[in-house]
Design a protein around this motif. Structure first.
Motif, PDB file in Angstrom:
ATOM      1  N   LEU A 252       0.836  -1.211   0.000  1.00 10.07           N
ATOM      2  CA  LEU A 252       0.000   0.000   0.000  1.00 10.07           C
ATOM      3  C   LEU A 252       0.866   1.254   0.000  1.00 10.07           C
ATOM      4  CD1 LEU A 252      -2.729  -1.144   2.559  1.00 10.07           C
ATOM      5  CD2 LEU A 252      -3.147  -0.527   0.172  1.00 10.07           C
ATOM      6  N   ILE A 253       1.912   1.223   0.842  1.00 11.46           N
ATOM      7  CA  ILE A 253       2.790   2.393   0.928  1.00 11.46           C
ATOM      8  C   ILE A 253       3.490   2.628  -0.413  1.00 11.46           C
ATOM      9  CG2 ILE A 253       4.881   3.304   2.010  1.00 11.46           C
ATOM     10  CD1 ILE A 253       3.988   1.829   4.590  1.00 11.46           C
ATOM     11  N   MET A 254       3.954   1.554  -1.027  1.00 12.96           N
ATOM     12  CA  MET A 254       4.630   1.701  -2.323  1.00 12.96           C
ATOM     13  C   MET A 254       3.722   2.371  -3.339  1.00 12.96           C
ATOM     14  SD  MET A 254       6.518  -1.943  -2.752  1.00 12.96           S
ATOM     15  CE  MET A 254       7.448  -2.606  -1.392  1.00 12.96           C
ATOM     16  N   VAL A 255       2.477   1.914  -3.401  1.00 11.65           N
ATOM     17  CA  VAL A 255       1.556   2.481  -4.394  1.00 11.65           C
ATOM     18  C   VAL A 255       1.326   3.966  -4.128  1.00 11.65           C
ATOM     19  CG1 VAL A 255      -0.815   2.421  -5.251  1.00 11.65           C
ATOM     20  CG2 VAL A 255       0.431   0.289  -4.908  1.00 11.65           C
ATOM     21  N   VAL A 256       1.170   4.319  -2.863  1.00 10.00           N
ATOM     22  CA  VAL A 256       0.924   5.728  -2.553  1.00 10.00           C
ATOM     23  C   VAL A 256       2.163   6.569  -2.810  1.00 10.00           C
ATOM     24  CG1 VAL A 256       0.343   7.350  -0.711  1.00 10.00           C
ATOM     25  CG2 VAL A 256      -0.896   5.192  -0.911  1.00 10.00           C
ATOM     26  N   LEU A 257       3.334   6.039  -2.394  1.00  8.65           N
ATOM     27  CA  LEU A 257       4.589   6.747  -2.650  1.00  8.65           C
ATOM     28  C   LEU A 257       4.800   6.953  -4.137  1.00  8.65           C
ATOM     29  CD1 LEU A 257       7.495   5.136  -0.551  1.00  8.65           C
ATOM     30  CD2 LEU A 257       6.667   7.475  -0.441  1.00  8.65           C
ATOM     31  N   GLY A 266       3.258   1.820  -8.982  1.00  9.17           N
ATOM     32  CA  GLY A 266       3.739   0.682  -8.208  1.00  9.17           C
ATOM     33  C   GLY A 266       5.232   0.445  -8.405  1.00  9.17           C
ATOM     34  N   ILE A 267       5.691   0.681  -9.627  1.00  8.85           N
ATOM     35  CA  ILE A 267       7.107   0.445  -9.933  1.00  8.85           C
ATOM     36  C   ILE A 267       7.976   1.491  -9.226  1.00  8.85           C
ATOM     37  CG2 ILE A 267       8.802   0.223 -11.780  1.00  8.85           C
ATOM     38  CD1 ILE A 267       6.352  -0.373 -13.638  1.00  8.85           C
ATOM     39  N   TRP A 268       7.623   2.762  -9.417  1.00 10.54           N
ATOM     40  CA  TRP A 268       8.368   3.824  -8.729  1.00 10.54           C
ATOM     41  C   TRP A 268       8.360   3.582  -7.229  1.00 10.54           C
ATOM     42  CZ3 TRP A 268      11.497   6.049 -11.645  1.00 10.54           C
ATOM     43  CH2 TRP A 268      11.171   6.546 -12.905  1.00 10.54           C
ATOM     44  N   GLY A 269       7.175   3.259  -6.718  1.00  7.27           N
ATOM     45  CA  GLY A 269       7.031   3.081  -5.277  1.00  7.27           C
ATOM     46  C   GLY A 269       7.951   1.994  -4.747  1.00  7.27           C
ATOM     47  N   ALA A 270       8.005   0.869  -5.466  1.00  5.13           N
ATOM     48  CA  ALA A 270       8.852  -0.233  -5.008  1.00  5.13           C
ATOM     49  C   ALA A 270      10.317   0.197  -5.021  1.00  5.13           C
ATOM     50  CB  ALA A 270       8.652  -1.456  -5.902  1.00  5.13           C
ATOM     51  N   VAL A 271      10.716   0.892  -6.072  1.00  9.84           N
ATOM     52  CA  VAL A 271      12.118   1.322  -6.166  1.00  9.84           C
ATOM     53  C   VAL A 271      12.450   2.272  -5.026  1.00  9.84           C
ATOM     54  CG1 VAL A 271      13.780   2.611  -7.568  1.00  9.84           C
ATOM     55  CG2 VAL A 271      12.187   1.013  -8.666  1.00  9.84           C
ATOM     56  N   PRO A 303      -0.522  14.304  -3.851  1.00 13.67           N
ATOM     57  CA  PRO A 303      -1.332  13.092  -3.727  1.00 13.67           C
ATOM     58  C   PRO A 303      -1.154  12.101  -4.876  1.00 13.67           C
ATOM     59  CG  PRO A 303      -2.693  15.019  -4.154  1.00 13.67           C
ATOM     60  CD  PRO A 303      -1.333  15.516  -3.859  1.00 13.67           C
ATOM     61  N   HIS A 304      -0.533  12.532  -5.957  1.00 14.31           N
ATOM     62  CA  HIS A 304      -0.328  11.565  -7.033  1.00 14.31           C
ATOM     63  C   HIS A 304       1.080  10.989  -7.019  1.00 14.31           C
ATOM     64  CE1 HIS A 304      -4.293  12.103  -8.601  1.00 14.31           C
ATOM     65  NE2 HIS A 304      -4.130  13.403  -8.502  1.00 14.31           N
ATOM     66  N   GLY A 305       1.745  11.169  -5.878  1.00 16.19           N
ATOM     67  CA  GLY A 305       3.015  10.499  -5.669  1.00 16.19           C
ATOM     68  C   GLY A 305       4.108  10.913  -6.632  1.00 16.19           C
ATOM     69  N   PHE A 306       5.090  10.054  -6.717  1.00 14.74           N
ATOM     70  CA  PHE A 306       6.273  10.351  -7.523  1.00 14.74           C
ATOM     71  C   PHE A 306       5.917  10.449  -9.005  1.00 14.74           C
ATOM     72  CE2 PHE A 306      10.264   9.011  -9.638  1.00 14.74           C
ATOM     73  CZ  PHE A 306      11.062  10.039  -9.181  1.00 14.74           C
ATOM     74  N   ALA A 307       5.075   9.538  -9.473  1.00 12.25           N
ATOM     75  CA  ALA A 307       4.679   9.568 -10.882  1.00 12.25           C
ATOM     76  C   ALA A 307       3.931  10.858 -11.199  1.00 12.25           C
ATOM     77  CB  ALA A 307       3.808   8.362 -11.220  1.00 12.25           C
ATOM     78  N   GLY A 308       3.118  11.317 -10.250  1.00  9.65           N
ATOM     79  CA  GLY A 308       2.397  12.570 -10.437  1.00  9.65           C
ATOM     80  C   GLY A 308       3.356  13.742 -10.532  1.00  9.65           C
ATOM     81  N   ALA A 311       4.900  13.755 -13.888  1.00 15.54           N
ATOM     82  CA  ALA A 311       3.947  14.248 -14.890  1.00 15.54           C
ATOM     83  C   ALA A 311       3.880  15.761 -14.830  1.00 15.54           C
ATOM     84  CB  ALA A 311       2.574  13.638 -14.655  1.00 15.54           C
ATOM     85  N   ARG A 312       3.893  16.294 -13.608  1.00 13.04           N
ATOM     86  CA  ARG A 312       3.810  17.749 -13.479  1.00 13.04           C
ATOM     87  C   ARG A 312       5.054  18.421 -14.046  1.00 13.04           C
ATOM     88  NH1 ARG A 312       2.400  19.972  -7.732  1.00 13.04           N
ATOM     89  NH2 ARG A 312       2.108  17.818  -7.115  1.00 13.04           N
ATOM     90  N   LEU A 313       6.165  17.692 -13.963  1.00 11.17           N
ATOM     91  CA  LEU A 313       7.403  18.252 -14.512  1.00 11.17           C
ATOM     92  C   LEU A 313       7.470  18.067 -16.026  1.00 11.17           C
ATOM     93  CD1 LEU A 313       9.922  17.077 -11.788  1.00 11.17           C
ATOM     94  CD2 LEU A 313       8.931  19.346 -12.104  1.00 11.17           C
ATOM     95  N   GLY A 314       6.399  17.478 -16.578  1.00 13.08           N
ATOM     96  CA  GLY A 314       6.335  17.393 -18.032  1.00 13.08           C
ATOM     97  C   GLY A 314       6.803  16.071 -18.602  1.00 13.08           C
ATOM     98  N   TRP A 315       7.059  15.106 -17.739  1.00 16.42           N
ATOM     99  CA  TRP A 315       7.512  13.815 -18.226  1.00 16.42           C
ATOM    100  C   TRP A 315       6.316  12.902 -18.280  1.00 16.42           C
ATOM    101  CZ3 TRP A 315       8.222   8.621 -16.918  1.00 16.42           C
ATOM    102  CH2 TRP A 315       9.233   7.958 -17.642  1.00 16.42           C
TER     103      TRP A 315
END
Ligand SMILES: Nc1ncnc2c1ncn2[C@@H]1O[C@H](COP(=O)(O)OP(=O)(O)OP(=O)(O)O)[C@@H](O)[C@H]1O
Ligand SMILES: [Mg+2]
Lengths: 322, 248
Positions: A252-257, A266-271, A303-308, A311-315
């Motif tokens: 759960l923590i990985m997904v949120v992170l 999930g991938i970013w979170g696990a890493v 709230p959208h974690g690392f992937a968010g 995305a905000r940085l344009g990636w």
């Protein structure tokens, strides 16, 4: 007016960014080959957890089904594999198939129960099912070895070197993630998202929402089972903790992170989680405190974690929902 | 000919509050029927009953001569009852086009498909529908970014994809300008008429009701006050009293 072909491209935007993925895969494999054995083992664990977290993320980000018991299917994968070797007398190579199937079967049985309810009640049922699984693994000494688990029944990593097994796991996890990605982008994936976003709307259009949720649940359990199997092979052992609340929370923590509402979350979170949990304790004793503060910051500020954040940085690389 | 829909003695309570008391209503094949009444009359509740979305509903409901009272919403939808919601409900985090595609996938029954072939097969029809409901240039926008009026159009398009024989629209034009209202409802009426489909719609704009409906049912406090042609309803003293004195 947009022409239908371009429109279709917009719906079926399932194209993977190979220009990014191929170098990434090469880099990971190079790192694996050049670094010491301990790093290869860490890499293996990260890859396995990335698959586990992504299988949970399928439920959470796309089906909006929060499971408090996803480790059960990781554990069923590990024990399914292990028992197929120790009890079934299968060669480990053959037993690899049994783990994920056992997890999927568990997902089918428990899932059929859980999807009868929604939201917090669904979450509580998943928790109950996982606790039942854990208790059985923990108590049934004759079969599961109870709290001492099952060890020494095979050569860890199927006899491969740390580096060799890491390569194998990286390859398998990459295939599994690709399969999950294709599922998310398929009509079935669209249905999973539809039920997650507005169940009544989907039903009013004629969709049997529960059936879709059950299928999603079984798929998630199957992939968690692959992760559990690979983990049991890595250590050549199975313990009840593989199905425990600790691992569920880790997921759960990985997904949120990593980022809700994004396939890559999930991938970013696990890493990130594995890196932090390996390196932070070397410098700071209160690792839990650091984790707590980090989660607080993420939930409040991004709230959208690392992937968010990416995305905000344009990636735009891994955004699933948009 | 038997009516396509025949509701008999429908009753529904929320706890101690009786929202529908003994509603009976027949709707013939191909009719455009309006459901009007003051706020809180039970119109939306009745629509939800017909779509199978409420539990604890008493009474009988015949759709094409089959008793469908106990069926869940998805089963009713597959038998040909489509609906839109008063507060429009579409899949907010998807694009407009994905919403329509979701409707197509559901209508095709291939919900478990892993192959994306159906996207290719249905894209032209989805595009046509976008043009029909006036959303062609918003195909790639997320629903969450649409105006309420546009969400209503989208929802209407999604309901049409399943080619329902009975379409239930709960305030389809709320949140639109007068011109948009008439435009949308003219289009709805024309389209359903050419395909011989039946329409039951809730509408507060009396001008729209007068123009579109062939018959009107007036509901007040959970009961049917009057049923008749728009002209009969307009001339009905009781209805006048409700609308003039009823705090609407
Ligand atoms: N879920 C619910 N629980 C309790 N009461 C409800 C519920 N839904 C509706 N009601 C009540 O039932 C009555 C009928 O509501 P309904 O929404 O059907 O009215 P309506 O005719 O559609 O009104 P409007 O024109 O405002 O849409 C109202 O008094 C409302 O407060
Ligand atoms: Mg209403």
């Amino acid at each position: 007016m947009t022409d239908p072909k371009t429109l279709w491209a917009a719906v079926s935007r399932a194209a993977l960014n190979w220009k990014l993925l191929v170098p990434l895969a090469v880099a990971l494999e190079l790192f694996n080959r050049l670094s010491p054995a301990s790093s290869s083992t860490l890499l293996t664990e990260v890859a396995i957890l990335a698959l586990f977290a992504t299988s949970l993320n399928l439920l959470m980000s796309f089906g909006h089904m929060v499971s408090f018991g996803h480790a059960a299917y990781f554990g069923l994968g590990a024990y399914g594999f292990t028992l197929a070797v120790t009890r079934g007398g299968l060669a480990p190579e053959m037993a690899l198939l049994v783990g994920p199937l056992a997890a999927a079967l568990g997902g089918l049985v428990f899932g059929a129960l859980c999807v009868r309810l929604t939201e917090i009640y669904f979450a509580m049922l998943t928790l109950a099912c996982a606790q039942i699984t854990y208790t059985v693994l923990f108590q049934w000494y004759d079969v599961t070895g109870g709290d001492t688990g099952i060890t020494g029944f095979m050569i860890p990593r199927l006899g491969l070197s740390e580096t060799g097994y890491a390569s194998l796991v990286l390859g398998l996890v990459a295939l599994a993630l690709l399969a999950l990605w294709m599922i998310v982008k398929s009509p079935l994936g669209l249905m999973i998202r539809a039920v997650g976003q507005d169940r009544a709307r989907a039903e009013a259009l004629g969709l049997a929402a529960r059936r879709v949720q059950l299928v999603a649940f079984v798929i998630a359990a199957f992939f968690a089972g692959i992760a559990g199997t690979l983990y049991a092979v890595l250590h050549g052992s199975a313990f009840p903790d593989y199905a425990g609340l600790g691992l569920t929370l880790d997921g759960l923590i990985m997904v949120v992170l990593g980022g809700l509402n994004s396939f890559a979350g999930g991938i970013w979170g696990a890493v990130i989680y594995e890196m932090l949990s390996n390196f932070v304790p070397k410098f700071i004793h209160q690792w839990e405190l650091v984790l707590g503060l980090l989660l607080l910051g993420i939930c409040l500020a991004m709230p959208h974690g690392f992937a968010g954040l990416l995305a905000r940085l344009g990636w735009r690389g891994g955004k699933g929902e948009k | 000919m038997a009516p396509i829909l025949s509701a008999r003695h429908i009753r529904k309570s929320y706890g101690a509050f009786v929202a529908l008391r003994d509603i009976s209503l027949d709707i013939p094949h191909g009719e455009r029927h309006a459901l009007i009444g003051p706020n809180g009359a039970g119109k939306s509740t009745f629509i939800a009953c017909l779509a199978g979305q409420l539990s604890g509903v008493e009474g009988q409901m015949l759709f094409k001569d089959e008793n469908v009272a106990a069926l869940p919403p998805a089963a009713l939808a597959r038998r040909g009852i489509g609906r839109t919601f008063q507060i429009s409900r579409a899949f907010l985090q998807m694009t407009v086009l994905e919403n329509l595609m979701a409707a197509h996938v559901i209508a095709s029954g291939r919900w478990a498909a892993l192959s994306r072939r159906i996207y290719g097969e249905r894209i032209d029809r989805a595009h046509e529908m976008l043009v029909t409901v006036g959303l062609a240039d918003r195909a790639r926008d997320r629903v969450a970014d649409l105006s309420l009026g546009d969400r209503k159009r989208l929802e209407f398009g999604m309901a049409l994809v399943g080619e329902p024989e009975l379409l239930l629209l709960d305030e389809p034009t709320a949140g639109m300008s007068i011109k948009e209202r008439h435009g949308l409802m003219d289009m709805v009426a024309e389209r359903l008429a050419s395909e011989g489909r039946t329409l039951l719609f809730v509408e507060h704009d009396i001008d729209v009701v007068m123009k579109i409906a062939q018959r009107v049912t007036v509901m007040v406090r959970g009961a049917v006050l009057a049923v008749g042609t728009p002209e009969e309803i307009a001339a009905n003293d009781e209805v006048q009293a409700v609308y003039l004195g009823g705090g609407h």
